[in-house]
Write an enzyme that holds these catalytic residues in place. Structure first.
Site, short mmCIF file in Angstrom:
data_model
loop_
_atom_site.label_atom_id
_atom_site.label_comp_id
_atom_site.label_asym_id
_atom_site.label_seq_id
_atom_site.Cartn_x
_atom_site.Cartn_y
_atom_site.Cartn_z
N CYS A 87 0.92 -1.24 -0.03
CA CYS A 87 -0.02 -0.02 -0.02
C CYS A 87 0.68 1.26 -0.03
O CYS A 87 1.50 1.40 -0.98
CB CYS A 87 -0.93 -0.07 1.29
SG CYS A 87 -2.43 0.99 0.99
N HIS A 204 -3.71 -5.47 1.69
CA HIS A 204 -2.95 -5.55 2.90
C HIS A 204 -2.88 -7.23 3.21
O HIS A 204 -3.87 -7.49 4.02
CB HIS A 204 -3.59 -4.70 4.06
CG HIS A 204 -3.25 -3.35 3.72
ND1 HIS A 204 -2.06 -2.57 4.35
CD2 HIS A 204 -4.06 -2.58 2.95
CE1 HIS A 204 -2.38 -1.31 4.03
NE2 HIS A 204 -3.21 -1.15 3.31
N GLU A 206 -1.16 -8.51 5.38
CA GLU A 206 -0.94 -8.57 6.83
C GLU A 206 -2.21 -8.48 7.64
O GLU A 206 -2.09 -8.75 8.84
CB GLU A 206 0.08 -7.63 7.23
CG GLU A 206 -0.44 -6.01 7.33
CD GLU A 206 -0.58 -5.44 6.21
OE1 GLU A 206 -0.47 -6.16 4.88
OE2 GLU A 206 -0.47 -4.30 5.95
N1 LIG Z 1 -3.40 2.19 3.76
C1 LIG Z 1 -2.35 2.58 3.32
O1 LIG Z 1 -1.33 2.42 3.27
C2 LIG Z 1 -3.12 4.08 2.78
C3 LIG Z 1 -2.26 4.32 1.40
C4 LIG Z 1 -2.25 5.95 0.96
N2 LIG Z 1 -1.73 6.55 2.08
C5 LIG Z 1 -3.53 6.06 0.16
O2 LIG Z 1 -4.50 6.54 0.81
O3 LIG Z 1 -3.70 5.76 -1.03
#
Ligand SMILES: NC(=O)CC[C@H](N)C(=O)O
Length: 231
Positions: A87, A204, A206
């Protein structure tokens, strides 16, 4: 396996990531602050976790990509060490030039927080050995800028060289614009660098590693990584 989880100001998934690495890969895991200029000795895997580094100014990951620790990450990747970005971590790797392309605002211009179904396109990478090729896994996404884009030459190379590792699909593994919720080109959810040792992905894994999370589909990624370093 020895892992280093990088921590930038505004990152919020570092503990989820460290827990998944310890639980599923039995990894000796260190947290590494962004101002460090070296990784702990013997680091096998560097992980850039998710979150909102520097409040997502100027673009997500743009400021973190210039942090002091990134030179050590570049050196680790250059000698073949594994690097995983999830992400915001994927965004940082793109901004740092360790992966090609960019993550733009989601096609619908809204933050999306829900489960995604992603198809594992390759099970022969260091990151996906815990899965079967073609397997569909359910993994959550939480992002505002997950719309992957690159120029057509780069996309053709990613496709031709088998570097598209995950794609957004239906629960049955079919491509469908409706299930490609952020509008990524070719439904790309995760890609590898040319050498195959740096992976970036938006969902994600994790956050789906324990029964109490409602799903354990993310375990394979960490377990597969851990097995490679098992004695
Ligand atoms: N959960 C995250 O890593 C958010 C990713 C990023 N900041 C976005 O909003 O795109």
């Amino acid at each position: 396996m020895k892992s280093a989880v990088l921590v930038f100001p505004g990152i919020n998934r570092e503990h989820d990531m460290a827990r998944a690495l310890r639980l599923c890969a039995g990894s000796d895991t260190a947290m590494v602050w962004h101002t460090e200029t070296a990784l702990p000795d013997g680091t096998d895997l560097v992980v850039l976790p998710g979150g909102f580094s520097y409040g997502d100014y100027l673009r997500c990951g743009a400021i973190a990509a210039r942090a002091p620790v990134m030179d050590a990450v570049r050196a680790h990747a250059a000698k073949g060490g594994l690097v995983l970005g999830v992400c915001n971590g994927f965004q940082i790797l793109c901004e740092a030039g360790l992966l090609p392309g960019v993550l733009m605002r989601n096609a619908g211009l809204k933050f999306i927080c829900k489960d995604a179904f992603i198809r594992v396109e390759r099970a022969d990478t260091p990151f996906t050995r815990g899965y079967k090729a073609g397997q569909v896994i359910r993994v959550p996404v939480a992002h505002g800028e997950g719309n992957y884009m690159a120029d057509s030459e780069t996309i053709a190379r990613l496709e031709g060289e088998g570097r598209i590792v995950f794609r957004y699909t239906t629960p049955d593994g079919a491509l469908s614009p409706e299930w490609n919720m952020n509008g990524s080109i070719y439904a790309i959810a995760g890609i590898l660098n040319e050498r195959g040792n740096v992976l970036g992905m938006m969902p994600h894994p994790e956050n789906h590693v324990e029964a109490t999370m409602g799903c354990t589909d993310g375990r394979g990624l960490f377990a597969g990584l851990g097995q490679q370093f098992a004695a």
